[in-house]
Design a protein around this motif. Sequence first.
Motif, PDB file in Angstrom:
ATOM      1  N   GLY A   1     -11.121 -16.108  -8.801  1.00 36.11           N
ATOM      2  CA  GLY A   1     -10.694 -17.280  -8.254  1.00 36.11           C
ATOM      3  C   GLY A   1      -9.245 -17.447  -8.010  1.00 36.11           C
ATOM      4  N   ARG A   2      -8.277 -16.932  -9.062  1.00 29.70           N
ATOM      5  CA  ARG A   2      -6.972 -16.867  -8.795  1.00 29.70           C
ATOM      6  C   ARG A   2      -6.759 -16.026  -7.872  1.00 29.70           C
ATOM      7  N   VAL A   3      -7.266 -14.683  -7.718  1.00 32.08           N
ATOM      8  CA  VAL A   3      -6.979 -13.882  -6.645  1.00 32.08           C
ATOM      9  C   VAL A   3      -7.085 -14.527  -5.387  1.00 32.08           C
ATOM     10  N   LEU A   4      -8.312 -15.125  -5.148  1.00 29.65           N
ATOM     11  CA  LEU A   4      -8.773 -15.810  -3.921  1.00 29.65           C
ATOM     12  C   LEU A   4      -8.021 -16.830  -3.534  1.00 29.65           C
ATOM     13  N   SER A   5      -7.153 -17.471  -4.460  1.00 29.60           N
ATOM     14  CA  SER A   5      -6.336 -18.579  -3.983  1.00 29.60           C
ATOM     15  C   SER A   5      -4.853 -17.935  -3.730  1.00 29.60           C
ATOM     16  N   ARG A   6      -4.497 -17.103  -4.819  1.00 29.90           N
ATOM     17  CA  ARG A   6      -3.123 -16.718  -4.808  1.00 29.90           C
ATOM     18  C   ARG A   6      -2.515 -15.560  -3.822  1.00 29.90           C
ATOM     19  N   PHE A   7      -3.724 -14.868  -3.252  1.00 31.55           N
ATOM     20  CA  PHE A   7      -3.435 -13.548  -2.397  1.00 31.55           C
ATOM     21  C   PHE A   7      -2.769 -14.233  -1.131  1.00 31.55           C
ATOM     22  N   ARG A   8      -3.068 -15.692  -0.942  1.00 33.77           N
ATOM     23  CA  ARG A   8      -2.568 -16.505   0.261  1.00 33.77           C
ATOM     24  C   ARG A   8      -1.029 -16.591   0.242  1.00 33.77           C
ATOM     25  N   MET A   9      -0.535 -16.494  -1.013  1.00 37.44           N
ATOM     26  CA  MET A   9       1.116 -16.898  -1.133  1.00 37.44           C
ATOM     27  C   MET A   9       1.743 -15.438  -0.953  1.00 37.44           C
ATOM     28  N   LEU A  10       0.915 -14.414  -1.109  1.00 36.21           N
ATOM     29  CA  LEU A  10       1.725 -12.981  -0.839  1.00 36.21           C
ATOM     30  C   LEU A  10       1.544 -12.964   0.789  1.00 36.21           C
ATOM     31  N   PHE A  11       0.486 -13.358   1.478  1.00 39.46           N
ATOM     32  CA  PHE A  11       0.274 -13.183   2.707  1.00 39.46           C
ATOM     33  C   PHE A  11       1.527 -14.319   3.360  1.00 39.46           C
ATOM     34  N   MET A  12       1.678 -15.090   3.072  1.00 43.36           N
ATOM     35  CA  MET A  12       2.890 -16.142   3.482  1.00 43.36           C
ATOM     36  C   MET A  12       3.929 -15.332   3.160  1.00 43.36           C
ATOM     37  N   ALA A  13       4.494 -14.851   2.146  1.00 40.89           N
ATOM     38  CA  ALA A  13       5.588 -14.040   1.810  1.00 40.89           C
ATOM     39  C   ALA A  13       5.935 -12.930   2.723  1.00 40.89           C
ATOM     40  N   GLU A  14       4.846 -12.134   3.016  1.00 40.80           N
ATOM     41  CA  GLU A  14       4.822 -11.104   3.764  1.00 40.80           C
ATOM     42  C   GLU A  14       5.207 -11.468   5.414  1.00 40.80           C
ATOM     43  N   PHE A  15       4.612 -12.588   5.822  1.00 41.62           N
ATOM     44  CA  PHE A  15       4.668 -12.836   7.217  1.00 41.62           C
ATOM     45  C   PHE A  15       5.300 -14.175   7.422  1.00 41.62           C
ATOM     46  N   ARG A  16       6.481 -14.410   6.855  1.00 44.28           N
ATOM     47  CA  ARG A  16       7.147 -15.817   6.937  1.00 44.28           C
ATOM     48  C   ARG A  16       7.159 -16.507   8.088  1.00 44.28           C
ATOM     49  N   ASN A  17       7.512 -15.716   9.107  1.00 42.73           N
ATOM     50  CA  ASN A  17       7.594 -16.282  10.511  1.00 42.73           C
ATOM     51  C   ASN A  17       6.282 -17.216  10.898  1.00 42.73           C
ATOM     52  N   ARG A  18       5.425 -17.019  10.476  1.00 48.34           N
ATOM     53  CA  ARG A  18       4.023 -17.446  10.961  1.00 48.34           C
ATOM     54  C   ARG A  18       3.664 -18.790  10.267  1.00 48.34           C
ATOM     55  N   PHE A  19       4.656 -19.143   9.364  1.00 46.59           N
ATOM     56  CA  PHE A  19       4.314 -20.310   8.670  1.00 46.59           C
ATOM     57  C   PHE A  19       5.658 -21.366   8.488  1.00 46.59           C
TER      58      PHE A  19
ATOM     59  N   THR B   1       0.636  -4.639   4.126  1.00 49.18           N
ATOM     60  CA  THR B   1       1.478  -5.481   4.826  1.00 49.18           C
ATOM     61  C   THR B   1       1.218  -5.553   6.378  1.00 49.18           C
ATOM     62  N   ASN B   2      -0.221  -5.461   6.705  1.00 45.62           N
ATOM     63  CA  ASN B   2      -0.665  -5.112   8.043  1.00 45.62           C
ATOM     64  C   ASN B   2      -1.603  -6.397   8.302  1.00 45.62           C
ATOM     65  N   VAL B   3      -1.167  -7.418   9.473  1.00 49.13           N
ATOM     66  CA  VAL B   3      -1.755  -8.566   9.466  1.00 49.13           C
ATOM     67  C   VAL B   3      -3.273  -8.437   9.996  1.00 49.13           C
ATOM     68  N   ALA B   4      -3.575  -7.482  11.109  1.00 48.76           N
ATOM     69  CA  ALA B   4      -4.875  -7.243  11.522  1.00 48.76           C
ATOM     70  C   ALA B   4      -5.451  -6.785  10.791  1.00 48.76           C
ATOM     71  N   GLU B   5      -4.992  -5.658   9.784  1.00 46.07           N
ATOM     72  CA  GLU B   5      -6.134  -5.084   8.680  1.00 46.07           C
ATOM     73  C   GLU B   5      -5.722  -5.377   7.370  1.00 46.07           C
ATOM     74  N   PHE B   6      -5.473  -6.643   7.240  1.00 49.94           N
ATOM     75  CA  PHE B   6      -5.013  -7.282   6.108  1.00 49.94           C
ATOM     76  C   PHE B   6      -6.030  -6.966   4.891  1.00 49.94           C
ATOM     77  N   ARG B   7      -5.567  -6.458   3.945  1.00 51.83           N
ATOM     78  CA  ARG B   7      -6.444  -6.322   2.647  1.00 51.83           C
ATOM     79  C   ARG B   7      -5.743  -6.691   1.248  1.00 51.83           C
ATOM     80  N   ALA B   8      -6.603  -7.523   0.409  1.00 52.70           N
ATOM     81  CA  ALA B   8      -5.769  -7.754  -0.955  1.00 52.70           C
ATOM     82  C   ALA B   8      -6.790  -7.642  -1.985  1.00 52.70           C
ATOM     83  N   ILE B   9      -6.396  -7.139  -3.110  1.00 55.05           N
ATOM     84  CA  ILE B   9      -7.182  -6.873  -4.168  1.00 55.05           C
ATOM     85  C   ILE B   9      -6.543  -7.388  -5.452  1.00 55.05           C
TER      86      ILE B   9
END
Length: 342
Positions: free
Chosen positions: A139-157, A296-304
């Motif tokens: 559950g922690r991964v499923l929530s917090r990965f979004r913060m990495l996504f936002m950090a990586e792609f800041r212009n989108r948010f 660091t790929n939007v279209a092929e994003f993966r997190a683990i």
Amino acid sequence: MLVVRPITPQDYAALYTCAVESGHGFTSLPVDEALLRRRIARAQEAFAREQVSEPGEEGYLFVMEDTDTGEVVGCSGIEAAVGLTDAFYHYHVGKVVHHSKELDIYNALETLTLCNDYTGVSELCTLFLREPFRKNMNGRVLSRFRMLFMAEFRNRFSDIAIAEMRGVSDANGESPFWGWLQKNFFSMDFTQADYLTGIGEKTFVYELMPKLPIYVQLLPPEAQAVIGQVHDNTRPALRMLQSEGFRSRGYIDIFDAGPTVEAEVANIKSVRDSKRLPVTIGSVADDKPRFIVCNTNVAEFRAIQAQLDDQHEHVIIDAEAAAALRVQEGDYVRFVTLTGAN
């Protein structure tokens, strides 16, 4: 291995199952085939946009998949900017003072004022993990990965991110707060109002919701008691967000009175503490800590979640993790310690 990835049309059945299992009050995941398919299509469009200079109508929806079985075990989303086309309503909890110097009477009274103050901010939403997989910090991964996504792609948010917490309701989906609104203004039950909002039918809110500030003291005690309170199942999610720096600023949901929490994206702990380094593929010692790691790929994003060896100028991950992340030697990953927020 559990891998977070962008949703695809093939995930519809699994998303529908999540919608059914999430129960009443989960507005962003209604049991509605047309809406769920539209959300999938909208997410595909968002992930396909290679150049985004500012947040707009993009809605990013992810699933967590067990790659050993192909089973989707949960979902999670981010709205880039809420309220740009459909009004995004909240109540703001404020105060008015009634004071008579002559009579020496002073009363500070709480009020609820309908507002659209969060228009344009980003929203963390649609977080649901199926019951059998609520372990091993999934559950922690499923929530917090979004913060990495936002950090990586800041212009989108946006610079501000919010999360709406599910408010108090019983096993039948009845909300004490909504009970008062239903009786006096809406003449429909909570589940119907919640469903209509979830499928985007929000005009009735403006048409029927009281426009003038509401004095909290005039509400029945059971409605007053749940203002700003969360559903029991939502407490772990709220604690995690609070540990990341999210705080309530007095905004609540207009139906169940659950709190909305907010944070500046730059000050979210997982954003602030995350690192971005190139990958070296090799062996990782068993005593190394576990991290949430993404490519660091939007279209092929993966997190683990995975063990890695932070060498400060590069990071070592094993071949299995590299394959799950779809990265090769020299590609960059972003990561943050898995146990850094409790």
